[in-house]
Design an enzyme around this catalytic site. Structure first.
Site, PDB file in Angstrom:
ATOM      1  N   ARG A 257      27.059  27.416  13.886  1.00  0.00           N
ATOM      2  CA  ARG A 257      26.880  26.767  15.060  1.00  0.00           C
ATOM      3  C   ARG A 257      28.061  26.358  15.949  1.00  0.00           C
ATOM      4  O   ARG A 257      28.001  25.855  17.139  1.00  0.00           O
ATOM      5  CB  ARG A 257      25.780  25.433  14.980  1.00  0.00           C
ATOM      6  CG  ARG A 257      24.340  26.159  14.739  1.00  0.00           C
ATOM      7  CD  ARG A 257      23.593  24.835  14.760  1.00  0.00           C
ATOM      8  NE  ARG A 257      22.103  25.129  14.095  1.00  0.00           N
ATOM      9  CZ  ARG A 257      21.092  25.778  14.842  1.00  0.00           C
ATOM     10  NH1 ARG A 257      21.617  25.994  16.052  1.00  0.00           N
ATOM     11  NH2 ARG A 257      19.992  25.998  14.364  1.00  0.00           N
TER      12      ARG A 257
ATOM     13  N   LYS B  52      16.409  35.495  20.602  1.00  0.00           N
ATOM     14  CA  LYS B  52      17.265  35.774  19.384  1.00  0.00           C
ATOM     15  C   LYS B  52      16.366  35.689  17.893  1.00  0.00           C
ATOM     16  O   LYS B  52      16.423  36.574  17.105  1.00  0.00           O
ATOM     17  CB  LYS B  52      18.386  34.728  19.139  1.00  0.00           C
ATOM     18  CG  LYS B  52      19.026  34.695  18.058  1.00  0.00           C
ATOM     19  CD  LYS B  52      20.172  33.966  18.087  1.00  0.00           C
ATOM     20  CE  LYS B  52      19.808  32.339  17.987  1.00  0.00           C
ATOM     21  NZ  LYS B  52      19.308  31.779  16.767  1.00  0.00           N
TER      22      LYS B  52
ATOM     23  N   ARG C  28      19.357  19.636  27.540  1.00  0.00           N
ATOM     24  CA  ARG C  28      19.521  19.974  26.123  1.00  0.00           C
ATOM     25  C   ARG C  28      20.261  21.467  26.019  1.00  0.00           C
ATOM     26  O   ARG C  28      21.011  21.528  25.185  1.00  0.00           O
ATOM     27  CB  ARG C  28      18.263  20.144  25.583  1.00  0.00           C
ATOM     28  CG  ARG C  28      18.082  19.971  23.939  1.00  0.00           C
ATOM     29  CD  ARG C  28      16.770  20.256  23.471  1.00  0.00           C
ATOM     30  NE  ARG C  28      15.844  19.571  23.959  1.00  0.00           N
ATOM     31  CZ  ARG C  28      14.509  19.969  24.319  1.00  0.00           C
ATOM     32  NH1 ARG C  28      14.053  21.124  23.897  1.00  0.00           N
ATOM     33  NH2 ARG C  28      13.585  19.162  24.600  1.00  0.00           N
TER      34      ARG C  28
END
Ligand SMILES: [Zn+2]
Length: 230
Positions: free
Chosen positions: A89, A14, A172
């Site tokens: 986000r 991205k 994560r």
């Protein structure tokens, strides 16, 4: 004004594609990290406020981030739009962005998701090895050493930092994917989500993005004339 939101987990490329899209649309790419740094540097009231949170190692609140973003959208170079990288986000941020844009008579035109299976992303993200002698970097997939486990340059042993080990990356990644799903759901519901297969090479992904932008009514005029380095 074209507002393009780029979505994708770490490892999807991205961060590579967002500036390419922006360049071809001749609009700026706005990454929230840059936004905070610029604001703090410019010393605006809002920037100083954001800086206080950053200096304290805290997340900048959504309200401040959205105001910074709107401020950025008001700059002359963003007259024709922006490509957003790293924001929103969360679905709360996405909603705040929608509201703020609506107040200006604008909207997110398209949210482009570069999609890849979780295991592939873990493989890409966890393939980093460095050498003991000088920290020379290698990657299992993208830049493997000639002899596995050995530095090409100095012959020292290669090892993985805790941060680069698959278990760490997987944990994560799971957190980040949860948040990403939330944002994807938001744009799917509002009907602007488009998906590009992130398992392809960088040029194919770029071509896929051009295609979904066109489907959303955003045309890259010079796309066909562009030089293909292959
Ligand atoms: Zn080395």
């Amino acid at each position: 004004m074209n507002v393009v939101v780029m979505l994708g987990a770490p490892g999807t490329g991205k961060g590579t594609q967002a500036p390419l899209v922006a360049k071809r649309l001749r609009i700026p790419v706005v990454a929230t990290g840059d936004l905070f740094r610029a604001a703090a540097r410019d010393g605006t009231t809002l920037g100083m406020e954001a800086r206080r949170y950053m200096d304290a190692g805290q997340l900048v609140p959504d309200e401040i981030t959205v105001r910074l973003l709107l401020d950025r959208l008001g700059r002359p170079d963003a007259t024709h739009g922006v490509v957003l990288d790293g924001f929103p986000r969360t679905s709360i941020q996405a909603k705040a962005l929608d509201d703020a844009l609506a107040a200006k008579g604008e909207r997110v035109d398209v949210a482009v998701l570069i999609d890849a299976p979780e295991e592939e992303l873990v493989r890409r993200m966890s393939g980093r090895w460095i050498c003991r002698a000088a920290g020379h970097p290698y990657h299992e997939v993208f830049s493997p050493p000639l002899v596995p486990g050995t530095c090409d340059l100095d012959g020292s042993e290669l090892y993985q930092r805790a941060d680069d080990q698959p278990e760490t990356i997987r944990a994560r990644m799971a957190q980040q994917l949860d948040a990403l799903e939330d944002v994807i759901g938001h744009y799917r519901r509002s009907g602007v989500l488009r998906t590009v297969d992130g398992l392809q090479g960088i040029h194919e992904v770029a071509a896929g993005i051009t295609r979904v932008l066109a489907e959303a009514g955003i045309h890259i005029e010079d796309a066909v004339a562009e030089h293909d380095p292959r």
